[in-house]
Design an enzyme around this catalytic site. Structure first.
Site, PDB file in Angstrom:
ATOM      1  N   GLY A  51      -9.102  13.540   7.837  1.00 27.08           N
ATOM      2  CA  GLY A  51      -9.597  13.444   9.202  1.00 27.08           C
ATOM      3  C   GLY A  51     -11.096  13.567   9.222  1.00 27.08           C
ATOM      4  O   GLY A  51     -11.693  14.056   8.259  1.00 27.08           O
ATOM      5  N   CYS A  78      -7.726  15.669   1.557  1.00 29.38           N
ATOM      6  CA  CYS A  78      -9.085  15.665   2.087  1.00 29.38           C
ATOM      7  C   CYS A  78      -9.276  16.734   3.167  1.00 29.38           C
ATOM      8  O   CYS A  78      -9.262  17.908   2.851  1.00 29.38           O
ATOM      9  CB  CYS A  78      -9.441  14.261   2.593  1.00 29.38           C
ATOM     10  SG  CYS A  78     -11.207  14.024   2.774  1.00 29.38           S
ATOM     11  N   TYR A  79      -9.391  16.346   4.422  1.00 30.41           N
ATOM     12  CA  TYR A  79      -9.508  17.365   5.468  1.00 30.41           C
ATOM     13  C   TYR A  79      -8.353  18.364   5.393  1.00 30.41           C
ATOM     14  O   TYR A  79      -8.528  19.552   5.634  1.00 30.41           O
ATOM     15  CB  TYR A  79      -9.553  16.695   6.857  1.00 30.41           C
ATOM     16  CG  TYR A  79      -9.566  17.679   8.005  1.00 30.41           C
ATOM     17  CD1 TYR A  79     -10.749  18.285   8.404  1.00 30.41           C
ATOM     18  CD2 TYR A  79      -8.387  18.009   8.671  1.00 30.41           C
ATOM     19  CE1 TYR A  79     -10.756  19.207   9.450  1.00 30.41           C
ATOM     20  CE2 TYR A  79      -8.382  18.928   9.715  1.00 30.41           C
ATOM     21  CZ  TYR A  79      -9.570  19.523  10.107  1.00 30.41           C
ATOM     22  OH  TYR A  79      -9.576  20.431  11.130  1.00 30.41           O
ATOM     23  N   HIS A 165      -8.136  10.607  -2.002  1.00 29.93           N
ATOM     24  CA  HIS A 165      -7.096   9.941  -1.211  1.00 29.93           C
ATOM     25  C   HIS A 165      -6.083   9.219  -2.102  1.00 29.93           C
ATOM     26  O   HIS A 165      -6.336   8.092  -2.532  1.00 29.93           O
ATOM     27  CB  HIS A 165      -7.733   8.930  -0.252  1.00 29.93           C
ATOM     28  CG  HIS A 165      -8.479   9.584   0.860  1.00 29.93           C
ATOM     29  ND1 HIS A 165      -7.868   9.998   2.021  1.00 29.93           N
ATOM     30  CD2 HIS A 165      -9.785   9.919   0.991  1.00 29.93           C
ATOM     31  CE1 HIS A 165      -8.765  10.558   2.812  1.00 29.93           C
ATOM     32  NE2 HIS A 165      -9.935  10.530   2.213  1.00 29.93           N
ATOM     33  N   GLU A 167      -3.436   7.857  -1.235  1.00 33.70           N
ATOM     34  CA  GLU A 167      -2.741   6.784  -0.500  1.00 33.70           C
ATOM     35  C   GLU A 167      -3.451   5.440  -0.565  1.00 33.70           C
ATOM     36  O   GLU A 167      -2.862   4.409  -0.247  1.00 33.70           O
ATOM     37  CB  GLU A 167      -2.542   7.202   0.968  1.00 33.70           C
ATOM     38  CG  GLU A 167      -3.814   7.295   1.815  1.00 33.70           C
ATOM     39  CD  GLU A 167      -4.527   8.647   1.712  1.00 33.70           C
ATOM     40  OE1 GLU A 167      -4.340   9.340   0.698  1.00 33.70           O
ATOM     41  OE2 GLU A 167      -5.284   8.990   2.630  1.00 33.70           O
ATOM     42  N   SER A 219      11.875 -11.105  25.427  1.00 39.97           N
ATOM     43  CA  SER A 219      10.832 -12.123  25.540  1.00 39.97           C
ATOM     44  C   SER A 219      11.078 -13.269  24.559  1.00 39.97           C
ATOM     45  O   SER A 219      10.493 -14.332  24.691  1.00 39.97           O
ATOM     46  CB  SER A 219       9.473 -11.499  25.248  1.00 39.97           C
ATOM     47  OG  SER A 219       9.355 -11.214  23.867  1.00 39.97           O
ATOM     48  N   ASP A 223       9.887  -8.486  18.212  1.00 41.02           N
ATOM     49  CA  ASP A 223      10.102  -7.069  18.498  1.00 41.02           C
ATOM     50  C   ASP A 223      11.233  -6.834  19.507  1.00 41.02           C
ATOM     51  O   ASP A 223      12.164  -6.077  19.248  1.00 41.02           O
ATOM     52  CB  ASP A 223       8.811  -6.412  19.003  1.00 41.02           C
ATOM     53  CG  ASP A 223       7.651  -6.622  18.054  1.00 41.02           C
ATOM     54  OD1 ASP A 223       7.910  -6.937  16.872  1.00 41.02           O
ATOM     55  OD2 ASP A 223       6.492  -6.488  18.480  1.00 41.02           O
ATOM     56  N   LYS A 364       5.247  -3.814  11.484  1.00 42.67           N
ATOM     57  CA  LYS A 364       5.704  -5.175  11.783  1.00 42.67           C
ATOM     58  C   LYS A 364       6.557  -5.777  10.655  1.00 42.67           C
ATOM     59  O   LYS A 364       7.602  -6.356  10.908  1.00 42.67           O
ATOM     60  CB  LYS A 364       4.492  -6.071  12.041  1.00 42.67           C
ATOM     61  CG  LYS A 364       4.841  -7.413  12.625  1.00 42.67           C
ATOM     62  CD  LYS A 364       4.939  -7.303  14.120  1.00 42.67           C
ATOM     63  CE  LYS A 364       5.196  -8.635  14.785  1.00 42.67           C
ATOM     64  NZ  LYS A 364       5.133  -8.478  16.257  1.00 42.67           N
TER      65      LYS A 364
END
Ligand code: XMP
Length: 508
Positions: A51, A78-79, A165, A167, A219, A223, A364
């Site tokens: 963060g 990290c943070y 990090h 990730e 629609s 989704d 997605k």
């Protein structure tokens, strides 16, 4: 699975992705989620994200303190590492120099977090503050030249922390480090799949809805389609879908929706023919934002009218995705800003409906995978985005029936040719725009004075920025020929070569 507490890092969603790629379920909660909320997800471990804040700042985001007493393994990134250090009485100081980018990590202990990781690896750093003194009971398990406590551990309390990090792709073997945490340390099993997600969701929704009734605004996009089929599998005909034909749809869209959902999936479907109402409402309107407002409001009005006709509806199904849910966690104040996109804005409150959002934990591409699992046709799964206001914002100026007809035909040709060329899936969007100008042409021996179609095709990963697609000349040529020969009222075709920024994808 693993719970990730989000302290506002730009990489938080990446952590979730990496864990899920290991076939372990993971979910992100705001940093200040209560332990009750955390435990309701039955996690086997917790990760604190990075963060932008400094732990010494008065408004620094802090987790529910009881999270340290749960006995669950914790990994601070990290943070998150600085937070742990600060919480247990260690020292964090503002670094003279920011450490940013690649660093060489030397592993001091290979017994758990760094199991099977080489002695030295490249890692990705991005931090201002750093740990200068460890709290009681903590020991370093890796270091860099600048950071003697680049990774730390408190075995007894089951807490780990890393300054880098794991990730991001730039950290070598970062995923293995996360795997060591999730599998070795937390004991997660790697058996999470879309199939198991589906089963869990269905049970959950069945339990939640019981024999009450739900509605869904369909629609035809991926989704809402996936959400509808999933919920229908869970509660059967207690789900009714409502599809509003606003007259601003693309060619054959309504028929495709009817065929797929009514005929194939046997989902109760109400199709509202509101074409005249929308045309009427848009009469004389030329301002793009005005068009959007009118279309949005009328949609809600119509949806509400239809929903009211169904007795005892208590739930509304929405295809909200993960990136919509956690747009960003504000670390400035105590209130985490989490934005939920109400596609049918304000409706749930107004009609006193409870929301069912079966996709709110998914990205997605995961929704697409789920769609495949559910047997949805590729045509829906890989459909390019289409704006809610539809063709109305692709007719520049006032919208009328004749122009809609022209644009619908031209658009169908663009899409068909792009598909034939095998480029549909790699383009973010490809469509036609109708311009309100007449230009001179010659066809046969006659002078013509007709409309212009602009072809737009862009590449993008999220719609935020985009570049015009370098379509092959002969594809553009085929599109031009077909539009001019097959669409009455058009004698000129142009190709839009504007990127975003400075342009937008749509013309209005
Ligand atoms: P722009 O034109 O802003 O579009 O570059 C970015 C993406 O958003 C879509 N878009 C909309 N979608 N309602 C929607 O649901 C809208 O009013 C709207 N305007 C733009 C656009 O198609 C592109 O994918």
């Amino acid at each position: 699975g693993i719970i990730i507490l989000d302290f506002g890092s730009q990489y938080t969603q990446l952590i979730a992705r990496r864990i899920r790629e290991l076939h372990i379920f993971s979910e992100i909660l705001p940093f200040n989620a209560s332990v009750e909320e955390i435990m309701s997800h039955n996690p086997k471990g917790i990760i604190f994200s990075g963060g932008p804040a400094s732990v010494y700042h008065p408004d620094a985001p802090k987790p529910d303190e009881r999270v340290f007493d749960l006995g669950l393994p914790i990994l601070g990134i990290c943070y998150g590492l600085q937070l742990i250090t600060h919480h247990f009485g260690g020292e964090v100081v503002k670094a003279e120099r920011h450490e940013y980018g690649r660093a060489e990590l030397e592993i001091l202990d290979h017994s758990d977090l760094f199991k099977d990781i080489p002695n030295e690896i490249h890692v990705w750093m991005s931090h201002g503050d750093r740990v200068t003194k460890l709290p009681e009971g903590f020991e370093p398990i890796a270091r860099t030249y600048n950071a003697p406590f680049a990774a730390i551990r408190n075995r007894e309390k089951k807490i780990w922390g890393v300054q880098f990090h794991p990730e991001v792709a730039h950290t070598y073997l970062g995923k293995d480090i996360l795997k060591n945490f999730a599998v070795q340390i937390c004991g997660c099993s790697q058996d999470w799949t879309m199939g198991s997600f589906l089963m869990e969701k269905e049970v959950e929704i069945r339990k939640m809805v019981g024999d009450k009734k739900a509605i869904c605004a369909l629609s035809g996009g991926v989704d809402s389609s996936v959400a509808a089929v999933l919920v229908h599998n869970a509660i059967g005909d207690n789900l009714t879908c409502i599809f509003v034909d606003n007259g601003l749809l693309r060619k054959g869209e309504r028929e495709k929706v009817e065929k797929t959902f009514r005929d194939h999936f046997h989902i109760p479907l109400i199709v509202v023919d509101a074409r005249e109402r929308f045309l009427e409402a848009l009469k004389g309107v030329t301002d793009p934002e005005q068009k959007r407002k009118i279309i949005g409001n009328l949609f809600i009005e119509i949806f509400e009218e239809e929903a009211k006709k169904i007795p005892d509806v208590e739930f509304l199904v929405q295809g909200t995705l993960y990136p919509d849910v956690i747009e960003s966690v504000s670390v400035k104040g105590p209130s985490a800003v989490i934005k939920t996109h109400h596609n049918v804005g304000g409706l749930p409150e107004k009609m006193n409906l409870k929301l069912i959002e079966p996709l709110r934990e998914l990205f997605k591409d995961e929704v697409r995978e789920l769609g495949k699992e559910l047997g949805l046709p590729d045509e829906i799964i890989y459909r390019q985005p289409f704006p809610g206001p539809g063709l109305a914002i692709r007719i520049i100026g006032e919208v009328n029936k004749e122009d809609l007809e022209i644009l619908r035909e031209a658009d169908a040709i663009v899409v068909e040719e792009v598909k034939k060329a095998g480029l549909y899936r790699q383009l973010w969007q490809s469509f036609a725009v109708l311009l309100p100008v007449l230009t001179v042409g010659v066809m046969g021996d006659y002078r013509t004075y007709e409309k212009v179609i602009a072809v737009r095709a862009v590449e993008s990963t999220d719609g935020m920025t985009a570049d015009w697609a370098r379509l092959p000349y002969d594809l553009l040529d085929r599109i031009m020929r077909r539009i001019i020969n097959e669409v009455k009222g058009v004698n000129r075709v142009v190709y839009d070569i504007t990127s975003k920024p400075p342009g937008t994808i749509e013309w209005e």
